[in-house]
Design an enzyme around this catalytic site. Sequence first.
Site, PDB file in Angstrom:
ATOM      1  N   LYS A 160      36.932  46.666  44.044  1.00  0.00           N
ATOM      2  CA  LYS A 160      37.852  46.885  42.922  1.00  0.00           C
ATOM      3  C   LYS A 160      38.271  48.346  42.800  1.00  0.00           C
ATOM      4  O   LYS A 160      39.411  48.636  42.440  1.00  0.00           O
ATOM      5  CB  LYS A 160      37.207  46.402  41.617  1.00  0.00           C
TER       6      LYS A 160
ATOM      7  N   LYS B  62      44.969  36.883  39.825  1.00  0.00           N
ATOM      8  CA  LYS B  62      46.127  36.984  38.928  1.00  0.00           C
ATOM      9  C   LYS B  62      46.805  38.341  39.038  1.00  0.00           C
ATOM     10  O   LYS B  62      47.929  38.515  38.576  1.00  0.00           O
ATOM     11  CB  LYS B  62      45.700  36.697  37.489  1.00  0.00           C
TER      12      LYS B  62
ATOM     13  N   LYS C 206      40.787  37.088  47.978  1.00  0.00           N
ATOM     14  CA  LYS C 206      40.494  36.119  46.932  1.00  0.00           C
ATOM     15  C   LYS C 206      41.738  35.884  46.075  1.00  0.00           C
ATOM     16  O   LYS C 206      42.516  36.803  45.821  1.00  0.00           O
ATOM     17  CB  LYS C 206      39.349  36.647  46.062  1.00  0.00           C
TER      18      LYS C 206
END
Length: 297
Positions: free
Chosen positions: A120, A210, A207
């Site tokens: 991330k 959104k 993955k």
Amino acid sequence: MINSRLKQSNKRIFSGIQPTGNLHLGNYLGAIKNWVNLQGDIFSIFSIVDLHAITVPQEPSQLKSSTHEVTAAIIASGIDPKSAIVFNQSSVKEHAELAWIFNCVCRIGWLNRMTQFKEKAGKNREKATVGLYGYPVLMAADILLYKATHVPVGDDQKQHIELARDIASSFNNMFAHDDQKDFFSLPEPQILGQATRVMSLRDGTKKMSKSDFSDFSRINLTDNKDDIVKKIKKAKTDAFPIPESETELSSRLEAQNLINIYAGFEEKSPQVVLDEYSGKGFADFKKDLTEILIEKI
């Protein structure tokens, strides 16, 4: 009022979902569908984890709206507030309080092993917030606050449950008394279903998310029939026919992803799906998958 039969179980589940916009297929197959199946048999606690959401910048009014939206979506998906507890994380201040105590138990070396932070934060790791780095500690507090025995997660979250176990064990050792049992039990991960990690429809190495720039990378739970038809039709596969075995499928990531999605919705093993479609091209398979998604969603 929660069914009294559930309170007699010696198992207790806790799981959470972030209120960050439209839910997609990965959220449903990786979490919500399993929650629905578990709630009737095991005492279940499900949280909309807005404290986790603010590890990255949020617009307050949008976060509030998204919290309502996600709550509505999981209830629409089959979570029954009469059979399970559903609540907003920030409404229970003890989550943040216990997280601070655990910050004083957790070791930096443990957090340095967390692969999701590396993913991330990316190349801008020095600009990432302390919250993003330490949110696995808050996740441990979420779970252990309710002394949950089992945590349904995707396989990418298993490492965080291992951290929660390390924190619980360390706390128990630090504050042990001869006449007292361990204060925290060690939770077990529950990795359920065929599609524990749903990947992007455009790139099988990523993955489903959104936050992906392309809306064609995911199926949102709010998509209409036409959206689903277009997205599955354009979903990336390859030129080869559907194989006979899972071993042959393992290097064909986009094809594997679609097979797993089909298996997840039909509650079949991927091998059973391959037995049904082996030798066929993906055109026919996609038509059948589209019909299933339209019916379910």
